[in-house]
Design a protein around this motif. Structure first.
Motif, mmCIF file in Angstrom:
data_model
loop_
_atom_site.group_PDB
_atom_site.id
_atom_site.type_symbol
_atom_site.label_atom_id
_atom_site.label_comp_id
_atom_site.label_asym_id
_atom_site.label_seq_id
_atom_site.Cartn_x
_atom_site.Cartn_y
_atom_site.Cartn_z
ATOM 1 N N PRO A 256 0.810 -1.225 0.000
ATOM 2 C CA PRO A 256 0.000 0.000 0.000
ATOM 3 C C PRO A 256 0.844 1.277 0.000
ATOM 4 O O PRO A 256 1.819 1.366 0.730
ATOM 5 C CB PRO A 256 -0.810 -0.093 1.281
ATOM 6 C CG PRO A 256 -0.817 -1.554 1.639
ATOM 7 C CD PRO A 256 0.501 -2.067 1.174
ATOM 8 N N THR A 257 0.461 2.218 -0.840
ATOM 9 C CA THR A 257 1.177 3.475 -0.978
ATOM 10 C C THR A 257 0.184 4.593 -1.261
ATOM 11 O O THR A 257 -0.854 4.357 -1.876
ATOM 12 C CB THR A 257 2.204 3.396 -2.109
ATOM 13 O OG1 THR A 257 2.787 4.684 -2.314
ATOM 14 C CG2 THR A 257 1.565 2.950 -3.410
ATOM 15 N N HIS A 258 0.497 5.812 -0.784
ATOM 16 C CA HIS A 258 -0.402 6.936 -1.044
ATOM 17 C C HIS A 258 -0.218 7.498 -2.457
ATOM 18 O O HIS A 258 -0.958 8.393 -2.864
ATOM 19 C CB HIS A 258 -0.161 8.049 -0.018
ATOM 20 C CG HIS A 258 1.188 8.674 -0.110
ATOM 21 N ND1 HIS A 258 2.278 8.210 0.601
ATOM 22 C CD2 HIS A 258 1.647 9.719 -0.838
ATOM 23 C CE1 HIS A 258 3.334 8.949 0.330
ATOM 24 N NE2 HIS A 258 2.973 9.860 -0.551
ATOM 25 N N ASP A 259 0.785 6.954 -3.209
ATOM 26 C CA ASP A 259 1.017 7.419 -4.575
ATOM 27 C C ASP A 259 1.087 6.212 -5.506
ATOM 28 O O ASP A 259 2.177 5.715 -5.835
ATOM 29 C CB ASP A 259 2.323 8.222 -4.641
ATOM 30 C CG ASP A 259 2.518 8.886 -5.996
ATOM 31 O OD1 ASP A 259 1.532 8.989 -6.760
ATOM 32 O OD2 ASP A 259 3.656 9.298 -6.302
ATOM 33 N N PRO A 260 -0.060 5.661 -5.921
ATOM 34 C CA PRO A 260 -0.055 4.464 -6.767
ATOM 35 C C PRO A 260 0.651 4.711 -8.100
ATOM 36 O O PRO A 260 0.601 5.823 -8.639
ATOM 37 C CB PRO A 260 -1.540 4.149 -6.951
ATOM 38 C CG PRO A 260 -2.244 5.447 -6.703
ATOM 39 C CD PRO A 260 -1.420 6.180 -5.694
ATOM 40 N N CYS A 261 1.271 3.669 -8.610
ATOM 41 C CA CYS A 261 2.070 3.831 -9.831
ATOM 42 C C CYS A 261 1.202 4.064 -11.058
ATOM 43 O O CYS A 261 1.574 4.787 -11.971
ATOM 44 C CB CYS A 261 2.961 2.605 -10.025
ATOM 45 S SG CYS A 261 2.037 1.074 -10.380
ATOM 46 N N GLY A 262 0.035 3.414 -11.114
ATOM 47 C CA GLY A 262 -0.843 3.576 -12.262
ATOM 48 C C GLY A 262 -0.473 2.720 -13.450
ATOM 49 O O GLY A 262 -1.149 2.764 -14.485
ATOM 50 N N HIS A 263 0.606 1.906 -13.328
ATOM 51 C CA HIS A 263 1.064 1.109 -14.473
ATOM 52 C C HIS A 263 1.006 -0.384 -14.207
ATOM 53 O O HIS A 263 1.027 -1.178 -15.157
ATOM 54 C CB HIS A 263 2.497 1.492 -14.842
ATOM 55 C CG HIS A 263 2.667 2.952 -15.131
ATOM 56 N ND1 HIS A 263 2.058 3.565 -16.201
ATOM 57 C CD2 HIS A 263 3.371 3.913 -14.490
ATOM 58 C CE1 HIS A 263 2.378 4.851 -16.218
ATOM 59 N NE2 HIS A 263 3.177 5.084 -15.184
ATOM 60 N N CYS A 264 0.966 -0.783 -12.969
ATOM 61 C CA CYS A 264 0.925 -2.214 -12.660
ATOM 62 C C CYS A 264 -0.432 -2.784 -13.068
ATOM 63 O O CYS A 264 -1.401 -2.038 -13.251
ATOM 64 C CB CYS A 264 1.201 -2.442 -11.179
ATOM 65 S SG CYS A 264 -0.088 -1.813 -10.076
ATOM 66 N N PRO A 265 -0.534 -4.116 -13.203
ATOM 67 C CA PRO A 265 -1.811 -4.713 -13.624
ATOM 68 C C PRO A 265 -2.977 -4.346 -12.714
ATOM 69 O O PRO A 265 -4.088 -4.110 -13.201
ATOM 70 C CB PRO A 265 -1.517 -6.213 -13.589
ATOM 71 C CG PRO A 265 -0.041 -6.322 -13.773
ATOM 72 C CD PRO A 265 0.549 -5.124 -13.107
ATOM 73 N N ASN A 266 -2.727 -4.310 -11.404
ATOM 74 C CA ASN A 266 -3.820 -3.998 -10.492
ATOM 75 C C ASN A 266 -4.342 -2.571 -10.713
ATOM 76 O O ASN A 266 -5.555 -2.331 -10.757
ATOM 77 C CB ASN A 266 -3.363 -4.151 -9.041
ATOM 78 C CG ASN A 266 -3.223 -5.620 -8.653
ATOM 79 O OD1 ASN A 266 -3.629 -6.515 -9.393
ATOM 80 N ND2 ASN A 266 -2.640 -5.874 -7.488
ATOM 81 N N CYS A 267 -3.405 -1.589 -10.854
ATOM 82 C CA CYS A 267 -3.825 -0.199 -11.078
ATOM 83 C C CYS A 267 -4.574 -0.056 -12.397
ATOM 84 O O CYS A 267 -5.584 0.665 -12.478
ATOM 85 C CB CYS A 267 -2.602 0.716 -11.056
ATOM 86 S SG CYS A 267 -1.850 0.933 -9.422
ATOM 87 N N VAL A 268 -4.087 -0.722 -13.432
ATOM 88 C CA VAL A 268 -4.725 -0.622 -14.741
ATOM 89 C C VAL A 268 -6.127 -1.224 -14.700
ATOM 90 O O VAL A 268 -7.088 -0.656 -15.248
ATOM 91 C CB VAL A 268 -3.855 -1.325 -15.808
ATOM 92 C CG1 VAL A 268 -4.602 -1.383 -17.140
ATOM 93 C CG2 VAL A 268 -2.530 -0.602 -15.982
#
Length: 562
Positions: A68-80
């Protein structure tokens, strides 16, 4: 690829991009960083301010491969997958269509299963207030003690409909409406990014119409760009949103200032014939009167275009604040009636004619009554027939002994040596003419006194602070009327006149002679009856005297003491 609307294309992807909800973003970021994530959240607030968007960002922050992070990457499968709405571990449920107890039971049975590829299984329930009471009761135990891998996020626009038993089990975050500046800044950044051409005034119209909802503002901008192939102008936005031309509103304001009922009926007829909405007309008029009220009370909070501000400044002193408050209430009632009336035009005409009637607030009436009482007590107020137009000539000083007579000169009008009676009569004529031409100003001057003319100054006596402020606010109009009468420009000086009221008592004298006392007892009482017309019967007031003091009536008189 199909076209994506602006509201979806520019949806925030992390907490830092959320506009206007810093209090929510900061708290959630700190909770994630310190590993203090709650098992249930409730996001409440108006539509289009970022509740569902924040829920998705929180889900990405918890399930990001780097989190868990307050700044998600936006590129990993979960974020996508979460951004696309296809993640099996983040389920968005519409509370309006899944509101029954059977759907909640199915959800309760599924929460015990571990997430497929993420750390948390997250349930986002939108429009949660639509869930039935029975369904909420079925969710209570699960919401209070869910499995460690489950997080509930409820979003609603009506938190007061959520049962207290549910509220007490959630961390509540209240989302606020965005300010006009926040929406305007966001729209300007988007316009630059998309290379749209749009007038600042048109952009301001979108900001004002959005009502604090950024999503509504983006939808209107999307519609405006599709409506016009070139540059979007103010007229285009007014036509697209159904706004009336500003000239119609300005004409209405001017007609109301003159109590011109005939003009108001003509304006309503024109609106109906041109196909404009009577509802929109009433809304626009109420909004404009609201701007005038805010400008009179606190101009720093007014959010209008520079052109609108100029027009508002011209009409700032026409209406009093109590009148503006009253007109706002009346137009609000008119809007409620217009929505359901079979004859909306008749309803609007009746309300507008009522607005055009002369209005005096309670405070103004009290001030006028007090000023009249003071003038009557001082003997400085008289009611007479209007005198014919006269010239107000200066009183010529008497020639001193031994001085040579000077050639006759035309008399000066309203000069320093003008007789007080001439100045007073001139002021009465000015007030009378203002009542005919500008009723609000003329009525406000009732009770004021013309004290003197000194040099180029006309000294006016105001009987109250309220009247003094009214004269100052309309000084230019009054000076024009004075110049018309006096023949030259005179500056107004206002002074508060303090008049001590004098009691006037009409008394009857009754003499009672006591048989047992040598000197007569003499008392003065105020009685309404005429002692000479009693037909042998004494008034009640005299009987009371006789009951209190022994004696007899020796004289009955109705003559009033000099």
């Amino acid at each position: 690829m199909s076209y994506v609307v602006l509201a979806r294309k520019y949806r925030p992807k992390n907490f830092d991009q959320i506009v206007g909800q810093e209090h929510v973003s900061k708290t959630l970021k700190n909770a994630i960083s310190e590993n203090r994530v709650a098992h249930a959240y409730l996001f409440s607030g108006p539509r289009g301010v970022g509740k569902t968007t924040t829920a998705r960002i929180l889900a990405k922050s918890l399930n990001c491969k780097q989190g868990p992070t307050h700044d998600p990457c936006g590129h990993c499968p979960n974020c996508v997958e979460i951004a696309a709405g296809t993640s099996v571990d983040v389920q968005e449920i519409d509370g309006a269509s899944n509101r029954g107890i059977d759907e909640i039971r199915a959800l309760r049975d599924n929460v015990k299963f571990a997430p497929a590829s993420s750390k948390y299984k997250i349930y986002i329930i939108d429009e949660a207030h639509q869930i039935t009471d029975a369904a909420f009761n079925a969710l209570l135990k699960t919401l209070e003690e869910p499995p460690e891998h489950v997080v509930f996020i409820l979003a609603t626009t009506e938190s007061q409909k959520i049962p207290l038993t549910i509220l007490s089990r959630c961390q509540r975050y209240r989302f606020r409406l965005l300010s006009s500046k926040e929406i305007m800044d966001s729209l300007q950044r988007l316009v630059e990014a998309e290379s749209f051409r749009i007038e600042p005034a048109a952009l301001q119209t979108i900001t004002t119409s959005a009502g604090g909802s950024l999503r509504d503002a983006l939808s209107m901008l999307d519609q405006a760009v599709s409506f016009v192939s070139g540059e979007v102008k103010l007229g285009d936005m007014q036509s697209l949103l159904g706004f009336l031309p500003k000239e119609i509103i300005y004409s209405t304001i001017d007609a109301l200032s003159k109590n011109d009922s005939a003009k108001l009926l003509s304006i309503i007829k024109e609106i109906s014939e041109q196909g404009y909405s009577l509802l929109q007309y009433a809304r626009d008029l109420r909004e404009h009167l609201r701007y005038l009220m805010i400008l009179s009370l606190n101009s720093s909070v007014l959010e209008v275009t520079p052109d609108e501000l100029k027009e508002l400044e011209k009409r700032k002193t026409i209406f009093s604040v109590p009148w503006l408050i009253r007109s706002g209430h009346m137009l609000s009632r008119a809007l409620d009636e217009l929505r359901w009336s079979e004859q909306p035009r008749l309803v609007l005409e009746l309300h507008m004619l009522r607005l055009a009637q002369p209005f005096e607030s309670v405070k103004e009436l009290i001030e006028r009554i007090e000023s009249l009482e003071k003038n009557v007590s001082a003997g400085g107020y008289s009611v007479s027939e209007p005198a014919p137009e006269e010239k107000y000539e200066a009183a010529a000083p008497a020639p001193s002994a031994g001085s040579e007579p000077k050639p006759s000169q035309p008399p000066a009008r309203a000069t320093q040596s003008a007789a007080p009676s001439d100045i007073a009569r001139m002021w009465q004529d000015i007030v009378r003419e203002l009542k005919a031409e500008r009723p609000r100003i003329g009525n406000m001057l009732d009770g004021s006194l013309a004290k003197s003319i000194t040099g180029n100054n006309f000294i006016i006596g105001a009987v109250s602070n309220f009247q003094q402020d009214g004269i100052k606010n309309n000084q230019a109009v009054i000076e024009d009327a004075v110049e018309k009468k006096a023949g030259r420009r005179l500056g107004l000086q206002i002074q508060i006149v303090s008049v001590k009221p004098q009691e006037t008592v009409v008394e009857e004298e009754v003499i009672v002679e006591d048989e047992a006392v040598e000197a007569p007892i003499k008392e003065v009482f105020q009685v309404e009856a005429d002692l000479t017309d009693t037909k042998g019967e004494l008034p009640k007031g005299i009987n009371k005297v006789l009951n209190k003091f022994p004696g007899k009536v020796v004289k009955k008189s109705s003559e009033k003491p000099a």
